[in-house]
Design a protein around this motif. Structure first.
Motif, PDB file in Angstrom:
ATOM      1  N   THR A  30       0.817  -1.218   0.000  1.00  0.00           N
ATOM      2  CA  THR A  30       0.000   0.000   0.000  1.00  0.00           C
ATOM      3  C   THR A  30       0.851   1.269   0.000  1.00  0.00           C
ATOM      4  O   THR A  30       0.309   2.365   0.122  1.00  0.00           O
ATOM      5  N   ARG A  31       2.165   1.135  -0.154  1.00  0.00           N
ATOM      6  CA  ARG A  31       3.023   2.314  -0.153  1.00  0.00           C
ATOM      7  C   ARG A  31       3.024   3.019  -1.504  1.00  0.00           C
ATOM      8  O   ARG A  31       3.249   4.216  -1.583  1.00  0.00           O
ATOM      9  N   GLY A  32       2.794   2.288  -2.582  1.00  0.00           N
ATOM     10  CA  GLY A  32       2.848   2.887  -3.914  1.00  0.00           C
ATOM     11  C   GLY A  32       1.473   3.103  -4.501  1.00  0.00           C
ATOM     12  O   GLY A  32       0.450   3.075  -3.803  1.00  0.00           O
ATOM     13  N   ARG A  33       1.431   3.278  -5.812  1.00  0.00           N
ATOM     14  CA  ARG A  33       0.161   3.529  -6.490  1.00  0.00           C
ATOM     15  C   ARG A  33      -0.726   2.297  -6.488  1.00  0.00           C
ATOM     16  O   ARG A  33      -1.941   2.410  -6.393  1.00  0.00           O
ATOM     17  N   ASP A  34      -0.117   1.123  -6.634  1.00  0.00           N
ATOM     18  CA  ASP A  34      -0.904  -0.101  -6.640  1.00  0.00           C
ATOM     19  C   ASP A  34      -0.039  -1.235  -6.080  1.00  0.00           C
ATOM     20  O   ASP A  34       1.065  -0.997  -5.571  1.00  0.00           O
ATOM     21  N   GLN A  35      -0.542  -2.457  -6.195  1.00  0.00           N
ATOM     22  CA  GLN A  35       0.130  -3.601  -5.566  1.00  0.00           C
ATOM     23  C   GLN A  35       0.946  -4.438  -6.551  1.00  0.00           C
ATOM     24  O   GLN A  35       1.508  -5.467  -6.161  1.00  0.00           O
ATOM     25  N   ARG A  36       1.031  -4.039  -7.804  1.00  0.00           N
ATOM     26  CA  ARG A  36       1.694  -4.863  -8.803  1.00  0.00           C
ATOM     27  C   ARG A  36       3.185  -5.091  -8.545  1.00  0.00           C
ATOM     28  O   ARG A  36       3.656  -6.230  -8.665  1.00  0.00           O
ATOM     29  N   PRO A  37       3.970  -4.059  -8.194  1.00  0.00           N
ATOM     30  CA  PRO A  37       5.391  -4.333  -7.928  1.00  0.00           C
ATOM     31  C   PRO A  37       5.600  -5.321  -6.783  1.00  0.00           C
ATOM     32  O   PRO A  37       6.456  -6.207  -6.868  1.00  0.00           O
ATOM     33  N   ALA A  38       4.812  -5.172  -5.719  1.00  0.00           N
ATOM     34  CA  ALA A  38       4.957  -6.081  -4.573  1.00  0.00           C
ATOM     35  C   ALA A  38       4.571  -7.503  -4.951  1.00  0.00           C
ATOM     36  O   ALA A  38       5.246  -8.472  -4.568  1.00  0.00           O
ATOM     37  N   ILE A  39       3.495  -7.655  -5.711  1.00  0.00           N
ATOM     38  CA  ILE A  39       3.059  -8.994  -6.125  1.00  0.00           C
ATOM     39  C   ILE A  39       4.118  -9.645  -7.009  1.00  0.00           C
ATOM     40  O   ILE A  39       4.460 -10.830  -6.832  1.00  0.00           O
ATOM     41  N   LEU A  40       4.670  -8.909  -7.963  1.00  0.00           N
ATOM     42  CA  LEU A  40       5.689  -9.464  -8.849  1.00  0.00           C
ATOM     43  C   LEU A  40       6.923  -9.892  -8.056  1.00  0.00           C
ATOM     44  O   LEU A  40       7.479 -10.975  -8.293  1.00  0.00           O
ATOM     45  N   ALA A  41       7.350  -9.060  -7.101  1.00  0.00           N
ATOM     46  CA  ALA A  41       8.519  -9.404  -6.291  1.00  0.00           C
ATOM     47  C   ALA A  41       8.273 -10.676  -5.491  1.00  0.00           C
ATOM     48  O   ALA A  41       9.152 -11.554  -5.408  1.00  0.00           O
ATOM     49  N   MET A  42       7.092 -10.812  -4.919  1.00  0.00           N
ATOM     50  CA  MET A  42       6.788 -11.998  -4.123  1.00  0.00           C
ATOM     51  C   MET A  42       6.745 -13.262  -4.982  1.00  0.00           C
ATOM     52  O   MET A  42       7.230 -14.328  -4.582  1.00  0.00           O
ATOM     53  N   MET A  43       6.196 -13.155  -6.187  1.00  0.00           N
ATOM     54  CA  MET A  43       6.109 -14.326  -7.045  1.00  0.00           C
ATOM     55  C   MET A  43       7.492 -14.759  -7.531  1.00  0.00           C
ATOM     56  O   MET A  43       7.751 -15.959  -7.709  1.00  0.00           O
ATOM     57  N   ILE A  44       8.385 -13.811  -7.748  1.00  0.00           N
ATOM     58  CA  ILE A  44       9.756 -14.159  -8.137  1.00  0.00           C
ATOM     59  C   ILE A  44      10.444 -14.924  -7.007  1.00  0.00           C
ATOM     60  O   ILE A  44      11.122 -15.935  -7.233  1.00  0.00           O
ATOM     61  N   LEU A  45      10.253 -14.466  -5.766  1.00  0.00           N
ATOM     62  CA  LEU A  45      10.833 -15.165  -4.619  1.00  0.00           C
ATOM     63  C   LEU A  45      10.269 -16.580  -4.496  1.00  0.00           C
ATOM     64  O   LEU A  45      11.010 -17.535  -4.204  1.00  0.00           O
ATOM     65  N   VAL A  46       8.961 -16.727  -4.713  1.00  0.00           N
ATOM     66  CA  VAL A  46       8.339 -18.049  -4.653  1.00  0.00           C
ATOM     67  C   VAL A  46       8.946 -18.973  -5.711  1.00  0.00           C
ATOM     68  O   VAL A  46       9.263 -20.134  -5.428  1.00  0.00           O
ATOM     69  N   PHE A  47       9.101 -18.476  -6.922  1.00  0.00           N
ATOM     70  CA  PHE A  47       9.663 -19.287  -8.010  1.00  0.00           C
ATOM     71  C   PHE A  47      11.095 -19.718  -7.695  1.00  0.00           C
ATOM     72  O   PHE A  47      11.434 -20.910  -7.795  1.00  0.00           O
ATOM     73  N   VAL A  48      11.939 -18.766  -7.311  1.00  0.00           N
ATOM     74  CA  VAL A  48      13.348 -19.085  -7.036  1.00  0.00           C
ATOM     75  C   VAL A  48      13.455 -20.061  -5.868  1.00  0.00           C
ATOM     76  O   VAL A  48      14.213 -21.041  -5.915  1.00  0.00           O
ATOM     77  N   GLY A  49      12.679 -19.803  -4.815  1.00  0.00           N
ATOM     78  CA  GLY A  49      12.750 -20.673  -3.641  1.00  0.00           C
ATOM     79  C   GLY A  49      12.291 -22.083  -3.929  1.00  0.00           C
ATOM     80  O   GLY A  49      12.924 -23.061  -3.487  1.00  0.00           O
ATOM     81  N   PHE A  50      11.203 -22.233  -4.676  1.00  0.00           N
ATOM     82  CA  PHE A  50      10.711 -23.575  -4.970  1.00  0.00           C
ATOM     83  C   PHE A  50      11.687 -24.351  -5.840  1.00  0.00           C
ATOM     84  O   PHE A  50      11.974 -25.523  -5.569  1.00  0.00           O
ATOM     85  N   MET A  51      12.207 -23.730  -6.883  1.00  0.00           N
ATOM     86  CA  MET A  51      13.142 -24.433  -7.756  1.00  0.00           C
ATOM     87  C   MET A  51      14.406 -24.809  -6.999  1.00  0.00           C
ATOM     88  O   MET A  51      15.005 -25.861  -7.257  1.00  0.00           O
ATOM     89  N   GLY A  52      14.813 -23.971  -6.062  1.00  0.00           N
ATOM     90  CA  GLY A  52      15.982 -24.301  -5.256  1.00  0.00           C
ATOM     91  C   GLY A  52      15.732 -25.486  -4.348  1.00  0.00           C
ATOM     92  O   GLY A  52      16.599 -26.371  -4.202  1.00  0.00           O
ATOM     93  N   MET A  53      14.545 -25.535  -3.726  1.00  0.00           N
ATOM     94  CA  MET A  53      14.228 -26.676  -2.854  1.00  0.00           C
ATOM     95  C   MET A  53      14.114 -27.968  -3.644  1.00  0.00           C
ATOM     96  O   MET A  53      14.430 -29.045  -3.136  1.00  0.00           O
ATOM     97  N   LEU A  54      13.686 -27.869  -4.889  1.00  0.00           N
ATOM     98  CA  LEU A  54      13.480 -29.071  -5.691  1.00  0.00           C
ATOM     99  C   LEU A  54      14.758 -29.546  -6.371  1.00  0.00           C
ATOM    100  O   LEU A  54      15.023 -30.757  -6.448  1.00  0.00           O
ATOM    101  N   TYR A  55      15.594 -28.606  -6.855  1.00  0.00           N
ATOM    102  CA  TYR A  55      16.759 -28.981  -7.650  1.00  0.00           C
ATOM    103  C   TYR A  55      18.090 -28.488  -7.074  1.00  0.00           C
ATOM    104  O   TYR A  55      19.144 -28.921  -7.549  1.00  0.00           O
TER     105      TYR A  55
END
Length: 266
Positions: free
Chosen positions: A141-166
């Motif tokens: 809620t600090r910026g105009r909308d939530q898109r930057p925060a959502i994108l950052a969180m999804m990138i972390l989810v992707f990197v973390g999952f692939m790391g745990m798997l491979y």
């Protein structure tokens, strides 16, 4: 709390994450106690249910008679595309959560960890997510909308999952930390969107019912799909592809739902 949506939804999701982290860490050790098994370990979690029921029961007694209450019209959102974007984001992130809760320990056991250590990894991940569960809506809620925060969180989810798997199994706690940071923010922002996209309490209630009812119904199918894929292929590679599709779907719907817009009721 209409002017404190971020912090209140953050506190709410933090409480959920804390309960999940405790359960992930404690259940397997409970099952290994003398005279216990997995049935008693699961039955133990009836205790907080009973405590919660005892606390809430007095709140349901008394009050104004239902016939004397004034009810506002419940808006219908089935034809609203923004409401569906929030719903799809809720469903996709819920699918990711259900798959992680149900399958991550088994994946880690297949990679060489003991059941107790696999449970500790899940508990550590859930503990890490407490930070972004609380901070995610505030940051969003600090910026105009939530898109930057959502994108950052999804990138972390992707990197973390692939790391745990491979990734190297010796670094699994680092990968779970990365995933947990994204996971906590993803969930808390999804919950905050129910308030942030709603111009009135009536629309917020209707959106909550739609997003959680439809979204979590869709999400409940995902763990079954993972089980079928694993049984059919005998490995976790097809599961990884399915998981990446879930992350992409969550990112796509989240970027649409994260725009600074309000839902207009029919």
């Amino acid at each position: 709390f209409p002017v404190q949506a971020g912090i209140m939804m953050g506190l709410y999701t933090t409480a959920l994450a804390l309960g999940a982290a405790i359960a992930a860490a404690v259940t397997v050790p409970l099952a290994q106690l003398p005279g216990s098994d997995w049935r008693w370990a699961l039955a133990f979690w009836l205790a907080p249910v009973i405590i919660a029921a005892a606390i809430w029961w007095p709140q349901t007694a008394g009050g104004e008679h239902p016939r004397n209450r004034v009810h506002a019209a419940v808006p219908r959102l089935r034809g609203n595309w923004l409401a569906w974007q929030v719903t799809l984001f809720m469903g996709a992130q819920g699918a990711i959560a259900y798959c992680i809760f149900g399958w991550l320990p088994l994946i880690l056991i297949d990679r060489g960890l003991t059941p107790v250590k696999a449970g500790f990894v899940l508990a550590a991940m859930m503990t890490v997510q407490l930070s972004t569960s609380l901070a995610g809506p505030w940051l969003a809620t600090r910026g105009r909308d939530q898109r930057p925060a959502i994108l950052a969180m999804m990138i972390l989810v992707f990197v973390g999952f692939m790391g745990m798997l491979y990734g190297e199994i010796t670094s699994v706690y680092w990968w779970s930390t990365i995933f947990g940071l994204g996971f906590g923010g993803m969930f808390s922002i999804a919950m905050a969107l129910l308030v942030l996209r709603s111009p009135s309490p009536q629309i917020a209630a209707s959106l909550s019912g739609m997003a959680q009812g439809v979204g979590y119904t869709l999400a409940a199918v995902a763990p079954l799909i993972i089980g079928v894929l694993h049984d059919y292929t005998g490995n976790w590679n097809a599961v990884a592809v399915f998981f990446v599709l879930l992350i992409c779907g969550a990112a796509w719907s989240g970027l649409l739902a994260g725009r600074s817009k309000y839902i207009k009721a029919d």
